[in-house]
Design an enzyme around this catalytic site. Structure first.
Site, PDB file in Angstrom:
ATOM      1  N   LEU A 101      43.045  -7.313   1.437  1.00 31.34           N
ATOM      2  CA  LEU A 101      42.495  -8.232   2.422  1.00 31.34           C
ATOM      3  C   LEU A 101      43.648  -8.625   3.339  1.00 31.34           C
ATOM      4  O   LEU A 101      44.768  -8.843   2.869  1.00 31.34           O
ATOM      5  CB  LEU A 101      41.903  -9.480   1.755  1.00 31.34           C
ATOM      6  CG  LEU A 101      40.588  -9.317   0.994  1.00 31.34           C
ATOM      7  CD1 LEU A 101      40.179 -10.639   0.358  1.00 31.34           C
ATOM      8  CD2 LEU A 101      39.477  -8.803   1.903  1.00 31.34           C
ATOM      9  N   ASP A 102      43.358  -8.744   4.637  1.00 35.19           N
ATOM     10  CA  ASP A 102      44.402  -9.093   5.597  1.00 35.19           C
ATOM     11  C   ASP A 102      45.025 -10.457   5.276  1.00 35.19           C
ATOM     12  O   ASP A 102      44.422 -11.289   4.596  1.00 35.19           O
ATOM     13  CB  ASP A 102      43.833  -9.133   7.016  1.00 35.19           C
ATOM     14  CG  ASP A 102      43.482  -7.750   7.535  1.00 35.19           C
ATOM     15  OD1 ASP A 102      43.938  -6.761   6.935  1.00 35.19           O
ATOM     16  OD2 ASP A 102      42.744  -7.669   8.528  1.00 35.19           O
ATOM     17  N   TYR A 103      46.203 -10.689   5.810  1.00 34.78           N
ATOM     18  CA  TYR A 103      46.942 -11.940   5.620  1.00 34.78           C
ATOM     19  C   TYR A 103      46.093 -13.150   5.996  1.00 34.78           C
ATOM     20  O   TYR A 103      46.131 -14.189   5.322  1.00 34.78           O
ATOM     21  CB  TYR A 103      48.218 -11.887   6.476  1.00 34.78           C
ATOM     22  CG  TYR A 103      49.142 -13.068   6.334  1.00 34.78           C
ATOM     23  CD1 TYR A 103      49.837 -13.298   5.144  1.00 34.78           C
ATOM     24  CD2 TYR A 103      49.348 -13.942   7.397  1.00 34.78           C
ATOM     25  CE1 TYR A 103      50.708 -14.374   5.007  1.00 34.78           C
ATOM     26  CE2 TYR A 103      50.215 -15.025   7.281  1.00 34.78           C
ATOM     27  CZ  TYR A 103      50.894 -15.227   6.081  1.00 34.78           C
ATOM     28  OH  TYR A 103      51.755 -16.304   5.956  1.00 34.78           O
ATOM     29  N   HIS A 186      41.685  -3.073   9.177  1.00 40.00           N
ATOM     30  CA  HIS A 186      41.107  -4.080  10.084  1.00 40.00           C
ATOM     31  C   HIS A 186      39.719  -3.680  10.568  1.00 40.00           C
ATOM     32  O   HIS A 186      39.322  -4.005  11.693  1.00 40.00           O
ATOM     33  CB  HIS A 186      42.013  -4.305  11.304  1.00 40.00           C
ATOM     34  CG  HIS A 186      43.434  -4.612  10.980  1.00 40.00           C
ATOM     35  ND1 HIS A 186      43.811  -5.536  10.027  1.00 40.00           N
ATOM     36  CD2 HIS A 186      44.597  -4.093  11.487  1.00 40.00           C
ATOM     37  CE1 HIS A 186      45.137  -5.581   9.964  1.00 40.00           C
ATOM     38  NE2 HIS A 186      45.626  -4.720  10.819  1.00 40.00           N
TER      39      HIS A 186
END
Length: 245
Positions: A101-103, A186
């Site tokens: 999962l992205d930051y 993304h």
């Protein structure tokens, strides 16, 4: 798979260097066969390891559902010193995040030391569904939602068919549910941006048979229930059978 001396040291047999000496001295067996190779790798959950004819305890398989907060990286360690998802989980077993999962993305993240389950859930060919709730700028109309469902063209090609639904509208913003089974970098953000609605906030709420508990607070976790684990193992079993055909 991990180096034998590393698994021995983590099991408390001896230090890693002393474990290497035991291997070289022929005092270690894996699945009944003597091993003297320092680079030999084992599966700590499945292989039988004996030291001086005494079996060491296999590592317990652990399955954790974390509600990942933002400003946290989905890695075991971070060279920039940022908080990682491992920092949030206090267990003695060494676990790994399944997928990323992205930051700045929050929500459901599975952590485990079950390599077969992790492989089954993350390999692109296995098409495990993932559902996200995205707060976006503006309100996408039905035509844009249909476009997302058919597939949109990104820099790395067309996306596969998805499910898209407008959940709620407020202050010229909206929350969109988007279910995909790909794992491009993304991807959700890029898909929504491509139809003119940049993502402001993003949360994953489902992954395969797992759903995020409404009462699980950000940054906290729970161990999976027996039935959830069996569902994951069944997916891993089916994936293994399909690949053997």
């Amino acid at each position: 798979m991990e180096r034998l001396q590393k698994v021995m040291a983590r099991a408390g047999v001896a230090s890693r260097r002393q474990s290497e000496k035991l291997i070289e001295q022929g005092k270690v067996k894996v699945n009944g066969k003597e091993v003297k190779e320092l680079g030999f790798k084992v599966n700590p959950q499945q292989d039988d390891i004996e030291v001086n004819d005494k079996k060491i305890k296999k590592e317990k398989l652990v399955y954790i559902l974390l509600n990942k907060p933002r400003e946290c990286v989905t890695t075991v360690s971070d060279p920039k010193g940022r908080k990682t998802v491992i920092d949030l989980v206090k267990v003695k077993e060494r676990v790994y995040p399944v997928g990323r999962l992205d930051y700045d993305t929050e929500g459901l993240l599975l952590l485990t030391n079950d390599g077969e389950v992790a492989y089954a859930l993350t390999h692109p060919s296995h098409q495990i569904s993932k559902e996200y709730l995205a707060t976006v700028d503006g309100v996408p109309n039905d035509a844009k939602l249909k476009a997302l469902e058919r597939g949109v063209h990104l820099g790395d090609g067309w996306t596969a068919p998805a499910k898209a639904e407008r959940v709620v509208e407020f202050n010229n913003k909206s929350i969109v549910s988007l279910e995909i089974h790909e794992g491009r970098k993304h991807q959700v953000k890029r898909m929504l941006k491509s139809v003119g609605h940049p993502v402001l906030e993003l949360k994953r709420i489902k992954m395969g048979p797992l759903s995020l508990d409404e009462d699980l607070k950000l940054g906290t976790y729970r161990f999976l229930k027996y039935d959830e684990i069996q569902e994951l193992k069944e997916i891993a079993r089916q994936v293994k059978e399909n690949e053997q055909e």
